[in-house]
Every structure is written in structure tokens, then in C-alpha cells.
Scaffold this motif. Structure first.
Motif, PDB file in Angstrom:
ATOM      1  N   PHE A  47      41.649  37.435-101.703  1.00 33.59           N
ATOM      2  CA  PHE A  47      42.106  37.377-102.988  1.00 33.59           C
ATOM      3  C   PHE A  47      43.354  36.205-102.934  1.00 33.59           C
ATOM      4  O   PHE A  47      43.783  35.855-103.954  1.00 33.59           O
ATOM      5  N   VAL A  48      43.801  36.032-101.898  1.00 31.49           N
ATOM      6  CA  VAL A  48      44.858  35.015-101.688  1.00 31.49           C
ATOM      7  C   VAL A  48      44.719  33.830-101.283  1.00 31.49           C
ATOM      8  O   VAL A  48      45.535  32.741-101.211  1.00 31.49           O
ATOM      9  N   LEU A  65      33.941  39.167-110.479  1.00 30.93           N
ATOM     10  CA  LEU A  65      34.804  38.206-111.152  1.00 30.93           C
ATOM     11  C   LEU A  65      35.389  37.465-109.698  1.00 30.93           C
ATOM     12  O   LEU A  65      35.417  36.268-109.656  1.00 30.93           O
ATOM     13  N   SER A  66      35.545  38.271-108.574  1.00 32.72           N
ATOM     14  CA  SER A  66      35.647  37.524-107.257  1.00 32.72           C
ATOM     15  C   SER A  66      34.624  36.658-106.904  1.00 32.72           C
ATOM     16  O   SER A  66      34.865  35.448-106.138  1.00 32.72           O
ATOM     17  N   VAL A  67      33.240  36.920-107.238  1.00 33.24           N
ATOM     18  CA  VAL A  67      32.266  35.794-107.111  1.00 33.24           C
ATOM     19  C   VAL A  67      32.114  34.698-107.726  1.00 33.24           C
ATOM     20  O   VAL A  67      31.782  33.554-107.404  1.00 33.24           O
ATOM     21  N   LEU A  68      32.451  34.842-109.056  1.00 34.44           N
ATOM     22  CA  LEU A  68      32.351  33.627-110.020  1.00 34.44           C
ATOM     23  C   LEU A  68      33.454  32.691-109.684  1.00 34.44           C
ATOM     24  O   LEU A  68      34.243  32.879-109.078  1.00 34.44           O
ATOM     25  N   GLU A 105      45.347  41.668 -99.188  1.00 35.48           N
ATOM     26  CA  GLU A 105      46.475  40.925 -99.631  1.00 35.48           C
ATOM     27  C   GLU A 105      46.330  40.758-101.124  1.00 35.48           C
ATOM     28  O   GLU A 105      45.439  40.275-101.584  1.00 35.48           O
ATOM     29  N   ILE A 106      47.082  41.509-101.954  1.00 38.65           N
ATOM     30  CA  ILE A 106      47.143  41.454-103.282  1.00 38.65           C
ATOM     31  C   ILE A 106      48.045  40.035-103.849  1.00 38.65           C
ATOM     32  O   ILE A 106      49.417  40.465-103.575  1.00 38.65           O
ATOM     33  N   PRO A 107      47.613  39.477-104.600  1.00 42.49           N
ATOM     34  CA  PRO A 107      48.278  38.274-105.064  1.00 42.49           C
ATOM     35  C   PRO A 107      49.179  38.973-106.205  1.00 42.49           C
ATOM     36  O   PRO A 107      49.169  39.853-106.934  1.00 42.49           O
ATOM     37  N   GLU A 114      50.795  27.199 -96.905  1.00 41.21           N
ATOM     38  CA  GLU A 114      52.291  27.676 -97.556  1.00 41.21           C
ATOM     39  C   GLU A 114      52.644  29.144 -97.169  1.00 41.21           C
ATOM     40  O   GLU A 114      53.674  29.493 -97.044  1.00 41.21           O
ATOM     41  N   ARG A 115      51.438  30.045 -97.357  1.00 38.84           N
ATOM     42  CA  ARG A 115      51.784  31.445 -97.143  1.00 38.84           C
ATOM     43  C   ARG A 115      52.109  31.677 -95.787  1.00 38.84           C
ATOM     44  O   ARG A 115      53.048  32.195 -95.431  1.00 38.84           O
ATOM     45  N   ARG A 116      51.500  31.003 -94.973  1.00 38.21           N
ATOM     46  CA  ARG A 116      52.018  31.225 -93.445  1.00 38.21           C
ATOM     47  C   ARG A 116      53.434  30.917 -93.270  1.00 38.21           C
ATOM     48  O   ARG A 116      54.147  31.502 -92.496  1.00 38.21           O
ATOM     49  N   ALA A 117      53.705  29.591 -93.937  1.00 37.02           N
ATOM     50  CA  ALA A 117      55.304  29.172 -93.727  1.00 37.02           C
ATOM     51  C   ALA A 117      56.158  30.130 -94.408  1.00 37.02           C
ATOM     52  O   ALA A 117      57.215  30.368 -93.717  1.00 37.02           O
ATOM     53  N   VAL A 118      55.979  30.654 -95.514  1.00 37.27           N
ATOM     54  CA  VAL A 118      56.885  31.517 -96.051  1.00 37.27           C
ATOM     55  C   VAL A 118      56.711  32.895 -95.492  1.00 37.27           C
ATOM     56  O   VAL A 118      57.871  33.356 -94.949  1.00 37.27           O
ATOM     57  N   ASN A 119      55.797  33.373 -94.822  1.00 37.21           N
ATOM     58  CA  ASN A 119      55.756  34.572 -94.061  1.00 37.21           C
ATOM     59  C   ASN A 119      56.410  34.361 -92.864  1.00 37.21           C
ATOM     60  O   ASN A 119      57.270  35.260 -92.229  1.00 37.21           O
ATOM     61  N   SER A 120      56.260  33.350 -92.009  1.00 35.08           N
ATOM     62  CA  SER A 120      57.157  33.005 -90.651  1.00 35.08           C
ATOM     63  C   SER A 120      58.619  32.801 -91.121  1.00 35.08           C
ATOM     64  O   SER A 120      59.336  33.371 -90.305  1.00 35.08           O
TER      65      SER A 120
END
Length: 154
Positions: free
Chosen positions: A38-39, A82-85, A120-122, A133-139
Motif C-alpha cells: 500500500f505504500v 480497490l488495491s487491484v484497481l 505498512e499502512i500509509p 524517499e521512504r528509505r531515506a526518511v527511515n534511515s
């Protein structure tokens, strides 16, 4: 309007079949989703795959809506549909649905029982950042000092 006994029996049997099918299929699908489903940013697909996904997703959403009044796991089925659409509104709807605490708890519990990492829930109020960007923020978060050092409290 009165239905014949054969039609009523057919509806009862169809409802029971859909109920049992969702009890089996929906948990299997939730467990098989990658933790970042989902992210992560969407991937490009051919027109035929795009069309097929929208048809399958539309069917799942319709069946899920029916299950809101019939036996079955309607909300989870709608979420999977919805996740498939491939629609622009998809991400906003998914975030809104996943922000429901009871649903998130049920999904995470299914995955925990299957030995899978949690989904991982947005955040419900902001769009999903690209994976880089997620990897950079998490690190950055993991290297950030704890406490309130460096902050001024004037």
C-alpha cells in the motif's frame, strides 16, 4: 414482490457459497500481499493487464459491497478490489479504509498468525512517498538522536 421458493433457495445457497469462499480467499490474499503493497509506487503495465486488473478489481468491489448486506467479509473484499484497481482515487480510498483501527488490527493479526511482516499502512492525510524517499526518511529516523537535544523551548 414475492420470490418463488426455488429462487429463494438459490439465493440462500449462493450467499452461503460466497460466504465460505470469502472466508478462505480473503485471508489468503491479505497474507500474500507484500508488506509494502500500500505504500510502494505503482508500476507501469500494458493496456491489456491494466484493463484486466480494472475488471477484476471492479468485480471484487461489487462483491464486497454486496457482502456488506450479505454474509461475508465485505470491507476486506472491497479493500482488496480497490488495491487491484488502477484509478486515481484508489490511494485516497485505501488510506481512508485502512485508517479504521479495527480493520488494521484484523489485517495485521492475520499476517502475524501466518508469520508475515505487518503491512505498512500509509498515513491517512498524505500521499505515499516514492520508495527511495521512504528509505531515506527511515534511515534518517534510525540515525536521529533521541531526546530533545538541539531544540529550543523558549
Amino acid at each position: 414482490m414475492h420470490l418463488s421458493p426455488e429462487v429463494e433457495l438459490g439465493l440462500v445457497v449462493a450467499s452461503a457459497v460466497v460466504f465460505v469462499a470469502t472466508l478462505v480467499a480473503v485471508p489468503m490474499l491479505v497474507v500474500r500481499l507484500p508488506a509494502d503493497h500500500f505504500v510502494r509506487p505503482p508500476t507501469r503495465r500494458s493496456v491489456l493487464i491494466h484493463f484486466g486488473r480494472n475488471v477484476v478489481g471492479g468485480i471484487l468491489v461489487a462483491v464486497g459491497l454486496a457482502m456488506l448486506v450479505l454474509p461475508g467479509q465485505g470491507v476486506i473484499t472491497i479493500l482488496i478490489g480497490l488495491s487491484v484497481l488502477d484509478l486515481p482515487i484508489k490511494h485516497r480510498l485505501i488510506r481512508r479504509i485502512l485508517s479504521q483501527p479495527r480493520l488494521e488490527h484484523a489485517i495485521q493479526r492475520l499476517r502475524e498468525r501466518a508469520g508475515k511482516p505487518p503491512l505498512e499502512i500509509p498515513d491517512s492525510d498524505e500521499p505515499s512517498p516514492p520508495a527511495s524517499e521512504r528509505r531515506a526518511v527511515n534511515s534518517r529516523r534510525s540515525r536521529a538522536p533521541s531526546g530533545s537535544a538541539g531544540r529550543s523551548h523558549a
